[in-house]
Design a protein around this motif. Structure first.
Motif, short mmCIF file in Angstrom:
data_model
loop_
_atom_site.label_atom_id
_atom_site.label_comp_id
_atom_site.label_asym_id
_atom_site.label_seq_id
_atom_site.Cartn_x
_atom_site.Cartn_y
_atom_site.Cartn_z
N ALA A 18 36.93 50.97 68.72
CA ALA A 18 37.90 50.41 69.66
C ALA A 18 37.47 49.03 70.14
CB ALA A 18 38.06 51.35 70.86
N LYS A 19 36.15 48.83 70.29
CA LYS A 19 35.66 47.57 70.83
C LYS A 19 34.20 47.37 70.44
CE LYS A 19 34.80 47.28 75.29
NZ LYS A 19 34.93 47.18 76.75
N TYR A 32 33.84 53.79 70.53
CA TYR A 32 34.58 54.57 69.55
C TYR A 32 35.59 55.47 70.24
CZ TYR A 32 30.96 53.32 66.15
OH TYR A 32 30.12 52.64 65.33
N THR A 33 36.72 55.72 69.55
CA THR A 33 37.76 56.62 70.05
C THR A 33 38.04 57.68 68.98
OG1 THR A 33 38.78 54.81 71.27
CG2 THR A 33 40.13 56.76 70.93
N ILE A 42 36.30 59.30 74.10
CA ILE A 42 35.87 57.90 73.97
C ILE A 42 34.40 57.85 74.32
CG2 ILE A 42 36.16 55.56 74.84
CD1 ILE A 42 39.07 56.35 75.56
#
Length: 81
Positions: A18-19, A32-33, A42
Motif C-alpha cells: 500500500a505504501k 501491506y494490505t 493492514i
C-alpha cells in the motif's frame, strides 16, 4: 531477480503493498494490505540491509585493477619485498 512474497499474518492470503517509506539508505518500512475482503488486515514490515559482504568483494577486485597494476588492499595481500 526474485520477488519477495509476503502473506497476511492473520489469514495467510495474498497482500499488496500500500505504501513505502524510506527511513534511510539501508532501511524501508512497507505498509501491506490483505487482499482477503473478510480480513482486510493492514500491517507494516521493515526491510533492511543485513550485510555488505558482496560489495566488499567487488571493491577488493576493483582495487587490484587500478592503473593497470596490482595494488594490495589488505596487509595480508602484500608481497614481501
Amino acid at each position: 531477480m526474485r520477488v519477495i512474497s509476503i502473506r497476511c499474518p492473520r489469514c495467510h492470503h495474498h497482500v499488496i503493498t500500500a505504501k513505502n517509506c524510506t527511513m534511510s539508505d539501508m532501511m524501508k518500512e512497507i505498509t501491506y494490505t490483505c487482499q482477503n475482503p473478510v480480513c482486510g488486515f493492514i500491517f507494516v514490515a521493515s526491510l533492511k540491509q543485513a550485510t555488505e559482504w558482496l560489495a566488499s568483494v567487488r571493491l577488493h577486485k576493483q582495487s587490484r585493477q587500478i592503473s593497470g597494476r596490482s595494488r594490495a588492499l589488505y596487509p595480508a595481500d602484500r608481497k614481501p619485498s
